[in-house]
Design a protein around this motif. Structure first.
Motif, PDB file in Angstrom:
ATOM      1  N   TRP A   1       0.833  -1.206   0.000  1.00 24.77           N
ATOM      2  CA  TRP A   1       0.000   0.000   0.000  1.00 24.77           C
ATOM      3  C   TRP A   1       0.873   1.264   0.000  1.00 24.77           C
ATOM      4  O   TRP A   1       0.592   2.227  -0.705  1.00 24.77           O
ATOM      5  N   LYS A   2       1.940   1.249   0.792  1.00 24.22           N
ATOM      6  CA  LYS A   2       2.832   2.409   0.846  1.00 24.22           C
ATOM      7  C   LYS A   2       3.533   2.651  -0.490  1.00 24.22           C
ATOM      8  O   LYS A   2       3.798   3.793  -0.864  1.00 24.22           O
ATOM      9  N   SER A   3       3.840   1.576  -1.192  1.00 18.01           N
ATOM     10  CA  SER A   3       4.568   1.715  -2.454  1.00 18.01           C
ATOM     11  C   SER A   3       3.660   2.078  -3.626  1.00 18.01           C
ATOM     12  O   SER A   3       4.148   2.444  -4.692  1.00 18.01           O
ATOM     13  N   MET A   4       2.343   2.005  -3.440  1.00 18.99           N
ATOM     14  CA  MET A   4       1.411   2.298  -4.530  1.00 18.99           C
ATOM     15  C   MET A   4       1.284   3.806  -4.745  1.00 18.99           C
ATOM     16  O   MET A   4       1.365   4.594  -3.803  1.00 18.99           O
ATOM     17  N   SER A   5       1.048   4.196  -6.007  1.00 18.85           N
ATOM     18  CA  SER A   5       0.825   5.614  -6.317  1.00 18.85           C
ATOM     19  C   SER A   5      -0.635   5.963  -6.042  1.00 18.85           C
ATOM     20  O   SER A   5      -1.476   5.079  -5.837  1.00 18.85           O
ATOM     21  N   GLU A   6      -0.929   7.252  -6.064  1.00 19.60           N
ATOM     22  CA  GLU A   6      -2.307   7.703  -5.829  1.00 19.60           C
ATOM     23  C   GLU A   6      -3.247   7.145  -6.891  1.00 19.60           C
ATOM     24  O   GLU A   6      -4.402   6.821  -6.605  1.00 19.60           O
ATOM     25  N   ALA A   7      -2.768   7.028  -8.119  1.00 23.51           N
ATOM     26  CA  ALA A   7      -3.593   6.494  -9.211  1.00 23.51           C
ATOM     27  C   ALA A   7      -3.936   5.021  -8.961  1.00 23.51           C
ATOM     28  O   ALA A   7      -5.056   4.577  -9.272  1.00 23.51           O
ATOM     29  N   GLU A   8      -2.978   4.280  -8.418  1.00 20.97           N
ATOM     30  CA  GLU A   8      -3.227   2.863  -8.125  1.00 20.97           C
ATOM     31  C   GLU A   8      -4.187   2.706  -6.947  1.00 20.97           C
ATOM     32  O   GLU A   8      -4.952   1.741  -6.886  1.00 20.97           O
ATOM     33  N   LYS A   9      -4.159   3.661  -6.017  1.00 19.32           N
ATOM     34  CA  LYS A   9      -5.040   3.612  -4.850  1.00 19.32           C
ATOM     35  C   LYS A   9      -6.457   4.086  -5.170  1.00 19.32           C
ATOM     36  O   LYS A   9      -7.390   3.790  -4.420  1.00 19.32           O
ATOM     37  N   ALA A  10      -6.627   4.822  -6.254  1.00 18.56           N
ATOM     38  CA  ALA A  10      -7.901   5.468  -6.584  1.00 18.56           C
ATOM     39  C   ALA A  10      -9.114   4.527  -6.579  1.00 18.56           C
ATOM     40  O   ALA A  10     -10.163   4.880  -6.024  1.00 18.56           O
ATOM     41  N   PRO A  11      -9.035   3.327  -7.164  1.00 16.45           N
ATOM     42  CA  PRO A  11     -10.225   2.460  -7.140  1.00 16.45           C
ATOM     43  C   PRO A  11     -10.651   2.064  -5.720  1.00 16.45           C
ATOM     44  O   PRO A  11     -11.853   1.971  -5.423  1.00 16.45           O
ATOM     45  N   PHE A  12      -9.667   1.885  -4.859  1.00 15.25           N
ATOM     46  CA  PHE A  12      -9.969   1.503  -3.480  1.00 15.25           C
ATOM     47  C   PHE A  12     -10.544   2.683  -2.706  1.00 15.25           C
ATOM     48  O   PHE A  12     -11.455   2.513  -1.881  1.00 15.25           O
ATOM     49  N   VAL A  13     -10.037   3.865  -2.993  1.00 13.94           N
ATOM     50  CA  VAL A  13     -10.563   5.076  -2.360  1.00 13.94           C
ATOM     51  C   VAL A  13     -12.010   5.293  -2.799  1.00 13.94           C
ATOM     52  O   VAL A  13     -12.869   5.633  -1.985  1.00 13.94           O
ATOM     53  N   ALA A  14     -12.293   5.058  -4.073  1.00 11.17           N
ATOM     54  CA  ALA A  14     -13.654   5.233  -4.591  1.00 11.17           C
ATOM     55  C   ALA A  14     -14.619   4.249  -3.925  1.00 11.17           C
ATOM     56  O   ALA A  14     -15.739   4.631  -3.545  1.00 11.17           O
ATOM     57  N   LYS A  15     -14.185   2.987  -3.777  1.00 11.65           N
ATOM     58  CA  LYS A  15     -15.030   1.989  -3.100  1.00 11.65           C
ATOM     59  C   LYS A  15     -15.292   2.382  -1.652  1.00 11.65           C
ATOM     60  O   LYS A  15     -16.399   2.244  -1.141  1.00 11.65           O
ATOM     61  N   ALA A  16     -14.245   2.874  -0.996  1.00 10.06           N
ATOM     62  CA  ALA A  16     -14.381   3.282   0.403  1.00 10.06           C
ATOM     63  C   ALA A  16     -15.347   4.454   0.527  1.00 10.06           C
ATOM     64  O   ALA A  16     -16.172   4.493   1.447  1.00 10.06           O
ATOM     65  N   GLU A  17     -15.264   5.418  -0.389  1.00  4.07           N
ATOM     66  CA  GLU A  17     -16.177   6.564  -0.358  1.00  4.07           C
ATOM     67  C   GLU A  17     -17.616   6.126  -0.597  1.00  4.07           C
ATOM     68  O   GLU A  17     -18.543   6.646   0.016  1.00  4.07           O
ATOM     69  N   LYS A  18     -17.799   5.172  -1.500  1.00  2.00           N
ATOM     70  CA  LYS A  18     -19.146   4.652  -1.772  1.00  2.00           C
ATOM     71  C   LYS A  18     -19.714   3.976  -0.516  1.00  2.00           C
ATOM     72  O   LYS A  18     -20.865   4.198  -0.141  1.00  2.00           O
ATOM     73  N   ARG A  19     -18.895   3.179   0.142  1.00  2.01           N
ATOM     74  CA  ARG A  19     -19.335   2.529   1.382  1.00  2.01           C
ATOM     75  C   ARG A  19     -19.635   3.554   2.473  1.00  2.01           C
ATOM     76  O   ARG A  19     -20.569   3.382   3.249  1.00  2.01           O
ATOM     77  N   LYS A  20     -18.841   4.618   2.504  1.00  5.78           N
ATOM     78  CA  LYS A  20     -19.047   5.676   3.495  1.00  5.78           C
ATOM     79  C   LYS A  20     -20.395   6.360   3.272  1.00  5.78           C
ATOM     80  O   LYS A  20     -21.136   6.631   4.234  1.00  5.78           O
ATOM     81  N   SER A  21     -20.740   6.649   2.017  1.00  9.75           N
ATOM     82  CA  SER A  21     -22.021   7.309   1.734  1.00  9.75           C
ATOM     83  C   SER A  21     -23.194   6.393   2.092  1.00  9.75           C
ATOM     84  O   SER A  21     -24.206   6.850   2.628  1.00  9.75           O
ATOM     85  N   GLU A  22     -23.051   5.091   1.807  1.00  9.17           N
ATOM     86  CA  GLU A  22     -24.095   4.132   2.185  1.00  9.17           C
ATOM     87  C   GLU A  22     -24.236   4.063   3.702  1.00  9.17           C
ATOM     88  O   GLU A  22     -25.345   4.000   4.235  1.00  9.17           O
ATOM     89  N   TYR A  23     -23.111   4.092   4.380  1.00 10.98           N
ATOM     90  CA  TYR A  23     -23.117   4.067   5.843  1.00 10.98           C
ATOM     91  C   TYR A  23     -23.813   5.300   6.402  1.00 10.98           C
ATOM     92  O   TYR A  23     -24.592   5.198   7.347  1.00 10.98           O
ATOM     93  N   ASP A  24     -23.521   6.462   5.819  1.00 12.17           N
ATOM     94  CA  ASP A  24     -24.144   7.699   6.285  1.00 12.17           C
ATOM     95  C   ASP A  24     -25.665   7.623   6.165  1.00 12.17           C
ATOM     96  O   ASP A  24     -26.389   8.031   7.074  1.00 12.17           O
ATOM     97  N   LYS A  25     -26.144   7.087   5.040  1.00 14.89           N
ATOM     98  CA  LYS A  25     -27.593   6.940   4.850  1.00 14.89           C
ATOM     99  C   LYS A  25     -28.179   5.986   5.888  1.00 14.89           C
ATOM    100  O   LYS A  25     -29.213   6.256   6.485  1.00 14.89           O
ATOM    101  N   THR A  26     -27.503   4.876   6.091  1.00 19.92           N
ATOM    102  CA  THR A  26     -27.973   3.883   7.053  1.00 19.92           C
ATOM    103  C   THR A  26     -27.962   4.447   8.467  1.00 19.92           C
ATOM    104  O   THR A  26     -28.900   4.225   9.236  1.00 19.92           O
TER     105      THR A  26
END
Length: 144
Positions: free
Chosen positions: A74-99
């Protein structure tokens, strides 16, 4: 030295200064119905990484080794490589907020009766309904 107290005389066993320990405030019981917090981007990444790591290293039984390898990756990954995981996490966060909003709304409406019912019995709803249908003779057999 009449009337003067020596140091040994002035200290009585019960006269020592003591630090009063504060009692910890009673913790609230956790509500099992409260939604769980979503995983961060790193933990979303680790879900996939664990699967890949186990395929490459089937003999590894150590959780710590997998965690360390995942952290290094994870530390060696670039921001572009982390982007899909960040997007999934944000999606889960928005679902959590609604719940969570729905959960808080239910609490505000005042449904403490459900909690009391849960405390009274550990039986599932189907067992409770079964007991209502029976004459009560089965309960004595279950306790034996």
């Amino acid at each position: 030295m009449k009337g003067a107290k020596s140091k040994s005389e002035s200290k009585k066993p019960g006269s020592r200064l003591s630090v009063k320990k504060r009692e910890a405030p009673a913790k609230k019981a956790k509500d099992p119905n409260k939604p769980k917090r979503p995983a961060s981007a790193f933990f979303v990444f680790m879900e996939d990484f664990r699967k890949q790591y186990k395929e490459k290293h089937p003999n590894n039984k150590s959780v710590s080794v997998v965690g360390k390898a995942g952290g290094e990756k994870w530390k060696s990954m670039s921001e572009a490589e982390k982007a899909p995981f960040v997007a999934k996490a944000e999606k889960r966060k928005s679902e959590y907020d609604k719940t969570l909003q729905a959960y808080n709304k239910k609490l505000a409406e005042g449904k403490p009766d459900e909690e009391e019912e849960e405390d009274e019995s550990d039986k599932s709803k189907s067992e409770v309904h079964d007991d209502d249908d029976d004459s009560g003779d089965d309960e004595e057999e279950d306790d034996e």
